[in-house]
Write a protein that holds these residues in place. Structure first.
Motif, mmCIF file in Angstrom:
data_model
loop_
_atom_site.group_PDB
_atom_site.id
_atom_site.type_symbol
_atom_site.label_atom_id
_atom_site.label_comp_id
_atom_site.label_asym_id
_atom_site.label_seq_id
_atom_site.Cartn_x
_atom_site.Cartn_y
_atom_site.Cartn_z
ATOM 1 N N ARG A 86 0.827 -1.208 0.000
ATOM 2 C CA ARG A 86 0.000 0.000 0.000
ATOM 3 C C ARG A 86 0.859 1.255 0.000
ATOM 4 N N ASP A 87 1.888 1.256 0.856
ATOM 5 C CA ASP A 87 2.759 2.416 0.959
ATOM 6 C C ASP A 87 3.493 2.680 -0.350
ATOM 7 N N PHE A 88 3.824 1.616 -1.054
ATOM 8 C CA PHE A 88 4.504 1.754 -2.344
ATOM 9 C C PHE A 88 3.621 2.482 -3.353
ATOM 10 N N VAL A 89 2.350 2.130 -3.418
ATOM 11 C CA VAL A 89 1.431 2.795 -4.348
ATOM 12 C C VAL A 89 1.347 4.282 -4.033
ATOM 13 N N VAL A 90 1.283 4.613 -2.754
ATOM 14 C CA VAL A 90 1.223 6.023 -2.350
ATOM 15 C C VAL A 90 2.523 6.743 -2.701
ATOM 16 N N LYS A 91 3.655 6.084 -2.541
ATOM 17 C CA LYS A 91 4.946 6.675 -2.883
ATOM 18 C C LYS A 91 5.047 6.981 -4.376
ATOM 19 N N VAL A 92 4.573 6.046 -5.195
ATOM 20 C CA VAL A 92 4.596 6.263 -6.639
ATOM 21 C C VAL A 92 3.772 7.487 -7.000
ATOM 22 N N ARG A 93 2.593 7.579 -6.431
ATOM 23 C CA ARG A 93 1.716 8.721 -6.679
ATOM 24 C C ARG A 93 2.383 10.030 -6.245
ATOM 25 N N SER A 94 2.941 10.041 -5.039
ATOM 26 C CA SER A 94 3.557 11.256 -4.502
ATOM 27 C C SER A 94 4.737 11.719 -5.349
ATOM 28 N N ALA A 95 5.535 10.769 -5.829
ATOM 29 C CA ALA A 95 6.686 11.117 -6.664
ATOM 30 C C ALA A 95 6.245 11.806 -7.947
ATOM 31 N N GLY A 96 5.205 11.270 -8.576
ATOM 32 C CA GLY A 96 4.723 11.874 -9.814
ATOM 33 C C GLY A 96 4.168 13.270 -9.611
ATOM 34 N N ALA B 255 12.766 -2.184 -6.094
ATOM 35 C CA ALA B 255 13.373 -3.519 -6.048
ATOM 36 C C ALA B 255 12.921 -4.279 -4.805
ATOM 37 N N ALA B 256 12.867 -3.591 -3.669
ATOM 38 C CA ALA B 256 12.467 -4.240 -2.423
ATOM 39 C C ALA B 256 11.017 -4.718 -2.485
ATOM 40 N N VAL B 257 10.150 -3.873 -3.025
ATOM 41 C CA VAL B 257 8.735 -4.242 -3.115
ATOM 42 C C VAL B 257 8.526 -5.336 -4.151
ATOM 43 N N ARG B 258 9.169 -5.198 -5.302
ATOM 44 C CA ARG B 258 8.989 -6.178 -6.389
ATOM 45 C C ARG B 258 9.434 -7.572 -5.956
ATOM 46 N N SER B 259 10.451 -7.637 -5.121
ATOM 47 C CA SER B 259 10.994 -8.941 -4.726
ATOM 48 C C SER B 259 10.233 -9.585 -3.574
ATOM 49 N N THR B 260 9.337 -8.832 -2.911
ATOM 50 C CA THR B 260 8.649 -9.384 -1.742
ATOM 51 C C THR B 260 7.131 -9.452 -1.880
ATOM 52 N N THR B 261 6.536 -8.637 -2.757
ATOM 53 C CA THR B 261 5.080 -8.606 -2.830
ATOM 54 C C THR B 261 4.493 -9.921 -3.335
ATOM 55 N N ARG B 262 3.314 -10.250 -2.846
ATOM 56 C CA ARG B 262 2.584 -11.432 -3.309
ATOM 57 C C ARG B 262 1.342 -11.024 -4.101
ATOM 58 N N ASN B 263 1.238 -9.738 -4.411
ATOM 59 C CA ASN B 263 0.076 -9.230 -5.131
ATOM 60 C C ASN B 263 0.454 -8.949 -6.583
ATOM 61 N N SER B 264 -0.289 -9.519 -7.518
ATOM 62 C CA SER B 264 0.069 -9.389 -8.931
ATOM 63 C C SER B 264 -0.075 -7.957 -9.448
ATOM 64 N N LEU B 265 -1.024 -7.188 -8.924
ATOM 65 C CA LEU B 265 -1.183 -5.797 -9.351
ATOM 66 C C LEU B 265 0.001 -4.942 -8.894
ATOM 67 N N ILE B 266 0.487 -5.212 -7.702
ATOM 68 C CA ILE B 266 1.664 -4.487 -7.198
ATOM 69 C C ILE B 266 2.899 -4.853 -8.017
ATOM 70 N N ARG B 267 3.020 -6.125 -8.392
ATOM 71 C CA ARG B 267 4.158 -6.528 -9.236
ATOM 72 C C ARG B 267 4.120 -5.796 -10.575
ATOM 73 N N ALA B 268 2.932 -5.706 -11.171
ATOM 74 C CA ALA B 268 2.816 -5.025 -12.462
ATOM 75 C C ALA B 268 3.149 -3.543 -12.330
ATOM 76 N N LEU B 269 2.680 -2.906 -11.253
ATOM 77 C CA LEU B 269 2.994 -1.489 -11.044
ATOM 78 C C LEU B 269 4.489 -1.300 -10.800
#
Length: 229
Positions: A44-54, A145-159
């Protein structure tokens, strides 16, 4: 700041960005179990970080088109605008599918970057823009890299896959400006946190406020795959 508007939701406790303290004390904790896989606090925090960066990089890209002193800086601005608009669309889609509330503003620290660069011109703007973006994107790359290597959610992997491609492209075109102060960028990227979390986490959206949308440039022909030019 350019951008069309749509609709948004309520508030959420947001993560930190550059130089921030961790908001989530247990990032691996599962907070939802959608069909696409378990969703953790870190996801969840990763999605918010992506949004904030943009939300802060997009207006800086617009500045680069107006203030640049070289064609390379203009190209970097074009890539920032196109890449962040595309990634923002994917981020908003993912957030909607996972019921994640997104901010409408970047963090106070990131807003400070925008205000500082807005007051600059010439070579000073070029160097500050390139150095700051190189530092923040370098740190974001590690987060992806940290999120991609640990997430179990396919939508998070795609993002994360799209974010990785976008950030690599940004780093590449920023380095090609020749304006990066690499010593300063590395210092900013690796320095210990100095700011409180409230300065480095984006504020929650105001209830009922339209959702800010980062719109792609008309007739966009920029490829945001990592550049090898």
């Amino acid at each position: 700041m350019g951008g069309a508007l749509a609709a948004t939701l309520g508030s959420l406790l947001y993560p930190a960005m550059l130089g921030a303290q961790k908001v989530s004390s247990a990032p691996e904790r599962v907070i939802a179990t959608p069909p696409t896989g378990p969703l953790t606090l870190a996801d969840r925090d990763f999605v918010v970080k992506v949004r904030s960066a943009g939300l802060w990089e997009y207006p800086v890209g617009q500045m680069a088109l107006k203030k640049r002193t070289t064609r390379a800086v203009k190209i970097a601005g074009e890539h920032l605008i196109a890449g962040d608009a595309s990634l923002d669309a994917a981020c908003r889609r993912t957030a909607g599918q996972l019921n994640i509330t997104l901010p409408n503003q970047s963090s106070p620290q990131q807003q400070g970057f925008v205000s500082r660069m807005n007051a600059e011109s010439g070579k000073q703007f070029d160097t500050d823009m390139a150095t700051t973006l190189r530092a923040t994107n370098g740190q974001t790359l590690s987060t992806i890299a940290a999120v991609r290597s640990t997430t179990r959610n396919s939508l998070i992997r795609a993002l994360a896959n799209l974010a990785n491609s976008t950030v690599l492209d940004h780093i590449t075109v920023i380095e090609k400006t020749g304006a990066v102060d690499f010593d300063q960028a590395l210092l900013e990227e690796t320095a210990q946190p100095a700011l409180p979390a409230q300065e480095t986490a984006p504020p929650p959206p105001v209830a009922g406020q339209p959702q800010v949308v980062l719109t792609p440039p008309a007739g966009n022909t920029v490829s945001t795959s990592p550049s090898t030019r």
